[in-house]
Design a protein around this motif. Structure first.
Motif, PDB file in Angstrom:
ATOM      1  N   TYR A  51       0.697  -1.178   0.119  1.00  0.00           N
ATOM      2  CA  TYR A  51       0.118  -0.057   0.067  1.00  0.00           C
ATOM      3  C   TYR A  51       0.811   1.293  -0.086  1.00  0.00           C
ATOM      4  O   TYR A  51       1.866   1.278   0.518  1.00  0.00           O
ATOM      5  CB  TYR A  51      -0.626  -0.100   1.143  1.00  0.00           C
ATOM      6  CG  TYR A  51      -2.074  -0.977   1.196  1.00  0.00           C
ATOM      7  CD1 TYR A  51      -3.212  -0.636   0.549  1.00  0.00           C
ATOM      8  CD2 TYR A  51      -2.018  -2.247   1.778  1.00  0.00           C
ATOM      9  CE1 TYR A  51      -4.296  -1.498   0.314  1.00  0.00           C
ATOM     10  CE2 TYR A  51      -3.319  -2.929   1.698  1.00  0.00           C
ATOM     11  CZ  TYR A  51      -4.238  -2.742   1.144  1.00  0.00           C
ATOM     12  OH  TYR A  51      -5.307  -3.481   0.893  1.00  0.00           O
ATOM     13  N   THR A  52       0.486   2.237  -0.574  1.00  0.00           N
ATOM     14  CA  THR A  52       1.139   3.421  -0.574  1.00  0.00           C
ATOM     15  C   THR A  52      -0.042   4.635  -0.948  1.00  0.00           C
ATOM     16  O   THR A  52      -1.196   4.218  -1.260  1.00  0.00           O
ATOM     17  CB  THR A  52       2.027   3.499  -1.694  1.00  0.00           C
ATOM     18  OG1 THR A  52       2.699   5.091  -1.547  1.00  0.00           O
ATOM     19  CG2 THR A  52       1.417   3.645  -3.209  1.00  0.00           C
ATOM     20  N   VAL A  53       0.283   5.837  -0.360  1.00  0.00           N
ATOM     21  CA  VAL A  53      -0.730   6.794  -0.631  1.00  0.00           C
ATOM     22  C   VAL A  53       0.014   7.819  -1.795  1.00  0.00           C
ATOM     23  O   VAL A  53       1.159   8.048  -1.734  1.00  0.00           O
ATOM     24  CB  VAL A  53      -0.681   7.877   0.779  1.00  0.00           C
ATOM     25  CG1 VAL A  53      -1.608   9.037   0.270  1.00  0.00           C
ATOM     26  CG2 VAL A  53      -1.269   6.941   1.726  1.00  0.00           C
ATOM     27  N   THR A  54      -0.913   8.033  -2.758  1.00  0.00           N
ATOM     28  CA  THR A  54      -0.391   8.771  -4.009  1.00  0.00           C
ATOM     29  C   THR A  54      -1.369  10.036  -4.384  1.00  0.00           C
ATOM     30  O   THR A  54      -2.590   9.633  -3.970  1.00  0.00           O
ATOM     31  CB  THR A  54      -0.047   7.914  -5.086  1.00  0.00           C
ATOM     32  OG1 THR A  54      -1.391   7.355  -5.341  1.00  0.00           O
ATOM     33  CG2 THR A  54       0.894   6.952  -4.753  1.00  0.00           C
ATOM     34  N   THR A  55      -1.047  11.001  -5.023  1.00  0.00           N
ATOM     35  CA  THR A  55      -2.012  11.747  -5.721  1.00  0.00           C
ATOM     36  C   THR A  55      -2.363  10.799  -6.865  1.00  0.00           C
ATOM     37  O   THR A  55      -1.670  10.162  -7.518  1.00  0.00           O
ATOM     38  CB  THR A  55      -1.284  13.101  -6.000  1.00  0.00           C
ATOM     39  OG1 THR A  55      -0.089  12.853  -6.897  1.00  0.00           O
ATOM     40  CG2 THR A  55      -0.906  13.749  -4.822  1.00  0.00           C
ATOM     41  N   LYS A  56      -3.414  11.371  -7.559  1.00  0.00           N
ATOM     42  CA  LYS A  56      -3.766  10.633  -8.658  1.00  0.00           C
ATOM     43  C   LYS A  56      -2.904  10.373  -9.937  1.00  0.00           C
ATOM     44  O   LYS A  56      -3.015   9.151 -10.318  1.00  0.00           O
ATOM     45  CB  LYS A  56      -4.923  11.450  -9.381  1.00  0.00           C
ATOM     46  CG  LYS A  56      -6.213  10.537 -10.099  1.00  0.00           C
ATOM     47  CD  LYS A  56      -7.474  11.436 -10.233  1.00  0.00           C
ATOM     48  CE  LYS A  56      -8.409  10.569 -11.046  1.00  0.00           C
ATOM     49  NZ  LYS A  56      -9.721  11.414 -11.190  1.00  0.00           N
ATOM     50  N   GLY A  57      -2.154  11.220 -10.249  1.00  0.00           N
ATOM     51  CA  GLY A  57      -1.207  10.917 -11.345  1.00  0.00           C
ATOM     52  C   GLY A  57       0.139   9.995 -11.081  1.00  0.00           C
ATOM     53  O   GLY A  57       0.689   9.495 -12.121  1.00  0.00           O
TER      54      GLY A  57
END
Length: 99
Positions: A51-57
């Protein structure tokens, strides 16, 4: 708080891609939605979550970096899951979808 953040399991994305690739090469298996989800669930349960948190792009940029590390394991587990689902289908044979 930023509203364009996404929590994503990269392993799940790789499993989706592996199922699509392997199914396109196989003819004698059911390819219904139930068998798809059964295959995906089995493979996910045998692989570590990433799992990771990213911005959409960022999602696809980060997955390309991660892909080489786990792709062999993903393909192996997805193939095993496809065989398990094929041998122990959750529905009647009359409901099978092959294309």
């Amino acid at each position: 708080m930023e509203n364009n953040l996404h929590l994503k399991n990269y392993t799940e994305i790789l499993i989706d891609e592996a199922i699509e690739k392997l199914w396109s090469e196989m003819e004698d298996i059911c390819k219904c939605q139930r068998c798809y989800y059964d295959t995906k669930a089995i493979a996910l349960n045998h692989l570590p979550s990433k799992y990771t948190v990213t911005t959409k792009g960022e999602v696809y940029t980060k997955i390309n970096n991660f892909r080489n590390q786990i792709q062999v394991d993903v393909m192996k587990e997805v193939m095993k899951a496809i065989m398990t689902v094929s041998e122990h289908c959750s529905h009647n044979p009359e409901e099978a979808v092959k294309y």
